[in-house]
Scaffold this active site. Structure first.
Site, PDB file in Angstrom:
ATOM      1  N   CYS A 130     -79.896   2.473  27.021  1.00 43.05           N
ATOM      2  CA  CYS A 130     -80.522   1.514  26.110  1.00 43.05           C
ATOM      3  C   CYS A 130     -80.828   0.205  26.837  1.00 43.05           C
ATOM      4  O   CYS A 130     -80.179  -0.143  27.819  1.00 43.05           O
ATOM      5  CB  CYS A 130     -79.669   1.293  24.867  1.00 43.05           C
ATOM      6  N   SER A 179     -66.362   2.571  27.647  1.00 44.80           N
ATOM      7  CA  SER A 179     -67.098   3.121  28.789  1.00 44.80           C
ATOM      8  C   SER A 179     -68.082   2.100  29.356  1.00 44.80           C
ATOM      9  O   SER A 179     -68.223   1.957  30.570  1.00 44.80           O
ATOM     10  CB  SER A 179     -67.808   4.382  28.306  1.00 44.80           C
ATOM     11  N   HIS A 183     -64.373  -0.259  20.435  1.00 47.28           N
ATOM     12  CA  HIS A 183     -63.255  -0.202  21.382  1.00 47.28           C
ATOM     13  C   HIS A 183     -62.626  -1.574  21.483  1.00 47.28           C
ATOM     14  O   HIS A 183     -62.651  -2.209  22.527  1.00 47.28           O
ATOM     15  CB  HIS A 183     -63.748   0.231  22.759  1.00 47.28           C
ATOM     16  N   GLU A 227     -69.803   9.359  22.237  1.00 48.95           N
ATOM     17  CA  GLU A 227     -71.277   9.410  22.138  1.00 48.95           C
ATOM     18  C   GLU A 227     -71.802  10.724  22.739  1.00 48.95           C
ATOM     19  O   GLU A 227     -72.683  11.374  22.174  1.00 48.95           O
ATOM     20  CB  GLU A 227     -71.906   8.218  22.877  1.00 48.95           C
ATOM     21  N   HIS A 263     -66.590  11.477  26.119  1.00 51.51           N
ATOM     22  CA  HIS A 263     -66.899  10.218  25.431  1.00 51.51           C
ATOM     23  C   HIS A 263     -67.502  10.561  24.071  1.00 51.51           C
ATOM     24  O   HIS A 263     -68.333  11.468  23.971  1.00 51.51           O
ATOM     25  CB  HIS A 263     -67.879   9.389  26.265  1.00 51.51           C
TER      26      HIS A 263
HETATM   27  S1  SF4 Z   1     -77.540  -1.227  21.532  1.00 53.41           S
HETATM   28 FE1  SF4 Z   1     -77.080   0.148  23.247  1.00 53.41          FE
HETATM   29  S2  SF4 Z   1     -74.927  -0.251  23.778  1.00 53.41           S
HETATM   30 FE2  SF4 Z   1     -75.304  -1.080  21.750  1.00 53.41          FE
HETATM   31  S3  SF4 Z   1     -74.684   0.525  20.360  1.00 53.41           S
HETATM   32 FE3  SF4 Z   1     -76.881   0.746  20.684  1.00 53.41          FE
HETATM   33  S4  SF4 Z   1     -77.029   2.178  22.345  1.00 53.41           S
HETATM   34 FE4  SF4 Z   1     -74.935   1.470  22.345  1.00 53.41          FE
END
Ligand code: SF4
Length: 281
Positions: free
Chosen positions: A192, A221, A39, A126, A124
């Protein structure tokens, strides 16, 4: 004036890896990314100049006859993989391992008969990708109203997962509402680590500065979540995409400024903003 820049500001490892993979493949004939790789308009424009084209949805795959497609860190649904394979296209998969883990959970739990509830933002990419790995009904819950309105039968087997970049506190609040409904719930917090850490640090900085600047794409997001968190701690929070959006006069007469940035914000932009804020004061 004290300026604090969050250590966690900018590219997370998943985004960094995805961007690297596209640049590594530049020069190949017919190179595509499935959706904009991040993004961030600057990066996407730079790639466009280098010949990288963006596929904006599964139907557009029909028009492609050869080439390489990079799947971004958000991941895609099983249908998209199937279609890319059926067209004989080369796939460079940059889906973040944290997102791949959710795909595996959703596929397994839905096959074992659980209804999937995703705590995240409907629409979204994802979330759309995650939905596409379920073999049962899926529901997306983005706010307390959605959670209150969720209506399944008593004792229903449910598996709750989260979009990786969701606000951790909000996730807990929404799960609490769903838990009161008498379902047989398996809840997996799939936010995450990079996101949790970034949100925790943003909250901490915002709670002690007079002004907070959050840098990130307008469709990002995870940046929007950071803005939400910072605003709850610091009423003078500004959401900018690049230095061009920053009106230094709005920083007022406070004695401290905090800066953080979403996972798709290149280091260069963060440094530019940091330097200019320091020059001003
Ligand atoms: S580390 Fe976390 S924020 Fe970054 S791409 Fe992976 S899941 Fe998404």
């Amino acid at each position: 004036m004290k300026v604090i820049v969050a250590k966690t500001a900018g590219f997370c490892f998943g985004v960094e890896k995805a961007v690297e993979k596209v640049y590594e493949n530049v020069g190949k004939e017919s190179l595509y990314t499935y959706g904009p790789i991040i993004h961030n308009e600057e990066v996407v424009k730079d790639l466009e100049k280098k010949g990288v084209q963006v596929i904006n949805g599964i139907d557009e795959i029909d028009d492609i006859t050869n080439g390489t497609v990079v799947i971004r860190s958000h991941g895609v649904s099983e249908d998209v993989y199937d279609k890319l394979k059926s067209k004989g296209l080369d796939i460079v998969d940059a889906t973040c391992p944290f997102v791949q883990k959710i795909h595996r959970i959703v596929s397994k739990e839905s096959m074992e008969g659980r209804t999937i509830v995703i705590i995240g933002n409907e629409g979204h990419p994802e979330v759309e990708g995650i939905k596409g790995w379920a073999h049962s009904d899926t529901y997306v819950i983005g706010n307390s109203e959605d959670a209150e309105n969720l209506s399944l039968k008593q004792g229903e087997k449910v598996c709750i997962v989260s979009q990786t970049t969701f606000n951790f506190k909000k996730f807990k609040d929404l799960v609490e509402i769903i838990q009161k409904k008498g379902y047989d719930i398996k809840c997996l917090n799939t936010i995450c680590n990079a996101t949790e850490e970034r949100q925790r640090e943003a909250r901490e900085i915002a709670s002690k500065v007079d002004t907070m600047i959050v840098i990130g794409g307008k469709h990002s997001s995870n940046t929007q979540k950071l803005v939400e968190i910072c605003k709850s701690e610091c009423k003078d929070t500004y959401y900018i995409q690049t230095l061009g959006d920053l009106d230094l006069s709005m920083l007022g007469s406070g004695s401290s400024v905090g800066i953080t940035a979403g996972a798709s914000t290149p280091k260069k932009i963060i440094e530019e903003v940091h330097t200019n804020v320091r020059i001003k004061f």
